[in-house]
Design a protein around this motif. Structure first.
Motif, PDB file in Angstrom:
ATOM      1  N   GLN A  73       0.855  -1.216  -0.214  1.00 39.82           N
ATOM      2  CA  GLN A  73       0.071   0.058   0.095  1.00 39.82           C
ATOM      3  C   GLN A  73       0.773   1.359   0.004  1.00 39.82           C
ATOM      4  OE1 GLN A  73      -0.674  -2.748   2.355  1.00 39.82           O
ATOM      5  NE2 GLN A  73      -2.254  -3.293   0.786  1.00 39.82           N
ATOM      6  N   GLY A  74       2.002   1.151   0.114  1.00 46.24           N
ATOM      7  CA  GLY A  74       2.990   2.462  -0.008  1.00 46.24           C
ATOM      8  C   GLY A  74       3.477   2.784   1.380  1.00 46.24           C
ATOM      9  N   ARG A  75       3.177   1.883   2.350  1.00 46.34           N
ATOM     10  CA  ARG A  75       3.617   2.576   3.873  1.00 46.34           C
ATOM     11  C   ARG A  75       5.375   1.825   3.920  1.00 46.34           C
ATOM     12  NH1 ARG A  75       4.060  -0.072   8.586  1.00 46.34           N
ATOM     13  NH2 ARG A  75       2.837  -1.978   7.776  1.00 46.34           N
ATOM     14  N   PHE A  76       6.154   3.093   4.610  1.00 41.74           N
ATOM     15  CA  PHE A  76       7.389   2.830   4.529  1.00 41.74           C
ATOM     16  C   PHE A  76       7.725   1.793   5.686  1.00 41.74           C
ATOM     17  CE2 PHE A  76      11.447   3.832   6.682  1.00 41.74           C
ATOM     18  CZ  PHE A  76      12.350   3.594   5.626  1.00 41.74           C
ATOM     19  N   LEU A 195      -8.583   7.280   3.105  1.00 43.05           N
ATOM     20  CA  LEU A 195      -9.945   7.202   2.925  1.00 43.05           C
ATOM     21  C   LEU A 195     -10.608   7.585   1.517  1.00 43.05           C
ATOM     22  CD1 LEU A 195     -11.148   8.123   6.422  1.00 43.05           C
ATOM     23  CD2 LEU A 195     -10.434   5.912   5.729  1.00 43.05           C
ATOM     24  N   ASP A 196     -10.074   8.035   0.592  1.00 41.73           N
ATOM     25  CA  ASP A 196     -10.456   7.826  -0.615  1.00 41.73           C
ATOM     26  C   ASP A 196      -9.371   7.865  -1.543  1.00 41.73           C
ATOM     27  OD1 ASP A 196      -9.338  10.929  -1.244  1.00 41.73           O
ATOM     28  OD2 ASP A 196     -10.533  11.339   0.301  1.00 41.73           O
ATOM     29  N   PRO A 197      -9.658   7.811  -3.085  1.00 47.91           N
ATOM     30  CA  PRO A 197      -8.598   7.631  -3.813  1.00 47.91           C
ATOM     31  C   PRO A 197      -7.523   8.643  -4.147  1.00 47.91           C
ATOM     32  CG  PRO A 197     -10.572   7.090  -5.075  1.00 47.91           C
ATOM     33  CD  PRO A 197     -10.890   7.844  -3.585  1.00 47.91           C
ATOM     34  N   VAL A 198      -7.805  10.003  -3.896  1.00 49.55           N
ATOM     35  CA  VAL A 198      -6.821  11.135  -3.960  1.00 49.55           C
ATOM     36  C   VAL A 198      -5.977  11.052  -2.680  1.00 49.55           C
ATOM     37  CG1 VAL A 198      -6.747  13.643  -3.868  1.00 49.55           C
ATOM     38  CG2 VAL A 198      -8.504  12.639  -5.217  1.00 49.55           C
ATOM     39  N   GLN A 272     -11.044  -1.406   1.332  1.00 46.72           N
ATOM     40  CA  GLN A 272     -11.060  -2.266   2.549  1.00 46.72           C
ATOM     41  C   GLN A 272     -12.324  -2.111   3.362  1.00 46.72           C
ATOM     42  OE1 GLN A 272      -8.176  -4.512   2.592  1.00 46.72           O
ATOM     43  NE2 GLN A 272      -7.621  -3.409   0.671  1.00 46.72           N
ATOM     44  N   ILE A 273     -12.494  -3.487   4.214  1.00 44.67           N
ATOM     45  CA  ILE A 273     -13.662  -3.324   4.891  1.00 44.67           C
ATOM     46  C   ILE A 273     -13.454  -2.319   5.999  1.00 44.67           C
ATOM     47  CG2 ILE A 273     -14.833  -4.578   6.668  1.00 44.67           C
ATOM     48  CD1 ILE A 273     -13.952  -7.149   5.408  1.00 44.67           C
ATOM     49  N   LEU A 279      -4.160   1.686  -3.613  1.00 42.81           N
ATOM     50  CA  LEU A 279      -4.057   1.453  -5.010  1.00 42.81           C
ATOM     51  C   LEU A 279      -3.880   0.089  -5.087  1.00 42.81           C
ATOM     52  CD1 LEU A 279      -1.522   4.557  -5.750  1.00 42.81           C
ATOM     53  CD2 LEU A 279      -3.540   4.072  -7.029  1.00 42.81           C
ATOM     54  N   ASN A 280      -4.479  -0.513  -6.275  1.00 44.55           N
ATOM     55  CA  ASN A 280      -4.454  -2.000  -6.292  1.00 44.55           C
ATOM     56  C   ASN A 280      -2.887  -2.018  -7.352  1.00 44.55           C
ATOM     57  OD1 ASN A 280      -5.314  -1.440  -9.054  1.00 44.55           O
ATOM     58  ND2 ASN A 280      -7.069  -2.119  -8.739  1.00 44.55           N
TER      59      ASN A 280
END
Length: 338
Positions: A73-76, A195-198, A272-273, A279-280
Motif C-alpha cells: 500500500q506504500g507504507r514505509f 479514505l479516498d482515491p486522492v 477495504q472493510i 491503489l491496487n
C-alpha cells in the motif's frame, strides 16, 4: 551533475530479488522475470514482502544503491543504504547550524511551501476558467498570502507549526475543487489510512518522494535523520521531511493530472472493510510509470537559472543545503516553483 538513472520498482508482492555477478535478478515463482546490470540502476523500491537476498543487499551497499522496502500500500517499512559520503565534520557542522538557524531555516522553508501552494492554485485557475471566479478559491489564495507574511513574524517553531496548520486547512479545503471529475470527492486529508482515491495517491507519492530526498541527503553527506523543523523521531528521516515540504506542490500537481486526464479511475483502487482505500497493483504500476516519466522532464531551477531534470531536484536542493552548512553560500535557497 549527477546522472539520472533508473529507479527499479518491484510491485509484485511475490517477487524476490537476488544477485548474479553484476546483475540484479528478479524471480517470481522460481522463474526469472528479468535481470538488470547494476550500472543502469540508481535505487530500488520494493513493494514485496519476500524482499532481497543478503548478497544483493551487500552489493547495493557497496555500490551506494539504496533499497527502500514499502508495504504493497506504500507504507514505509525499512531502508538499506550504503556508506554515507562526506565526513564527520560536515555532520557536526549540520548539528551546529541547525541549532543556531533552525527558526530561520524553518521560516524560509514554510514560506516557500505556502508560496508554491499559492502558485499551484493560480495555475489551476489559469487552466480552468470556471475556477477564476470561485469565492472560496480566491479567499484561500488571500489567506495563503497572509500566511507567508505571518511566517516571518513567528517567534518560535511552535508558532510556525500553528501557522502552517491553519494554512494547510485552508489550502486542503479548496484542493478538491481542482479535480474536474464530478464523481471524485476530496474534502479532507486522511493519512493512516487514506479514505479516498486522492488521499491514497497523495500518500503513496509523498512516500516515494520523501525516500528520494533521504537518498539524496545521504549522497551529499548530510544526516537525513537530523532536521531543522520536523521533530526528531527514531527511524524518521526528519531532514528529508523538511526538504520535501518545499516540493510537495509537484506531488499535488502530479496527482491532479493523473485524475483529470483520466489516467487513474475507480478500477485502480481497492476499498477495504475498514474503509481504507489503496491503489491496487494496476494502479501502482500506472502511478510509478508516470512518476518515472515525470522525473525525466525538465524544469528551470530558480536559483541555478538553468534547466535540470525533475528527478535531480532532490539532489540539487540537498547539495545547496550542504553548501550552506559548510559556509560556502550565505543562505540556503529554498525551492520556489515558478
Amino acid at each position: 551533475m549527477r546522472k539520472l538513472l533508473n529507479t527499479v520498482y518491484i510491485t509484485n508482492e511475490q517477487a524476490y530479488l537476488s544477485l548474479d555477478g553484476e546483475n540484479i535478478v528478479c524471480r517470481l515463482e522460481e522463474q526469472e522475470k528479468f535481470r538488470i546490470p547494476f550500472d543502469n540502476v540508481e535505487a530500488i523500491v520494493c513493494f514485496s514482502y519476500l524482499g532481497c537476498s543478503p548478497a544483493l543487499m551487500g552489493k547495493c551497499v557497496e555500490k551506494l544503491i539504496p533499497i527502500c522496502f514499502l508495504s504493497p500500500q506504500g507504507r514505509f517499512l525499512a531502508k538499506v543504504s550504503g556508506e554515507t559520503r562526506g565526513n564527520v565534520f560536515l555532520r557536526v557542522a549540520q548539528i551546529d547550524v541547525f541549532r543556531k538557524d533552525a527558526l530561520l531555516l524553518a521560516q524560509n522553508s514554510m514560506a516557500a511551501k505556502l508560496t508554491n501552494c499559492l502558485s499551484l492554485l493560480r495555475r489551476s485557475c489559469h487552466d480552468n476558467a470556471k475556477l477564476r471566479q470561485d469565492a472560496e478559491l480566491i479567499s484561500a489564495m488571500e489567506q495563503l498570502k497572509k500566511g507567508v507574511q505571518a511566517v516571518y513574524e513567528a517567534s518560535s517553531v511552535e508558532t510556525l507549526l500553528g501557522i502552517e496548520g491553519n494554512c494547510a486547512s485552508v489550502y486542503l479545503g479548496v484542493f478538491g475543487k481542482l479535480f474536474t471529475n464530478p464523481n471524485l470527492h476530496f474534502s479532507v486529508r486522511t493519512k493512516r489510512p487514506p479514505l479516498d482515491p486522492v488521499n491514497a495517491v497523495l500518500s503513496f507519492v509523498y512516500t516515494l518522494y520523501t525516500n528520494e530526498f533521504a537518498a539524496a541527503l545521504e549522497t551529499v553527506g548530510l544526516d537525513s535523520y537530523i532536521g531543522f523543523y520536523h521533530a526528531l523521531r527514531s527511524g524518521r528521516t526528519s531532514l528529508a521531511c523538511d526538504l520535501v515540504e518545499e516540493a510537495r506542490c509537484h506531488v499535488e500537481r502530479f496527482t491532479i493530472t493523473l485524475f483529470n486526464l483520466g489516467i487513474l479511475g475507480e478500477k485502480d483502487f481497492e476499498v477495504q472493510i475498514s474503509g481504507a482505500v489503496w491503489l491496487n497493483d494496476d494502479g501502482r504500476k500506472k502511478v510509478l510509470t508516470r512518476w518515472q516519466e515525470k522525473k525525466r522532464t525538465d524544469l528551470l531551477h530558480p536559483y541555478l537559472k538553468q534547466k535540470i531534470q525533475f528527478g535531480l531536484l532532490p539532489y540539487v536542493q540537498s547539495n545547496l543545503l550542504a553548501k550552506f552548512v559548510r559556509g560556502e553560500i550565505p543562505e540556503y535557497p529554498c525551492y520556489l516553483n515558478r
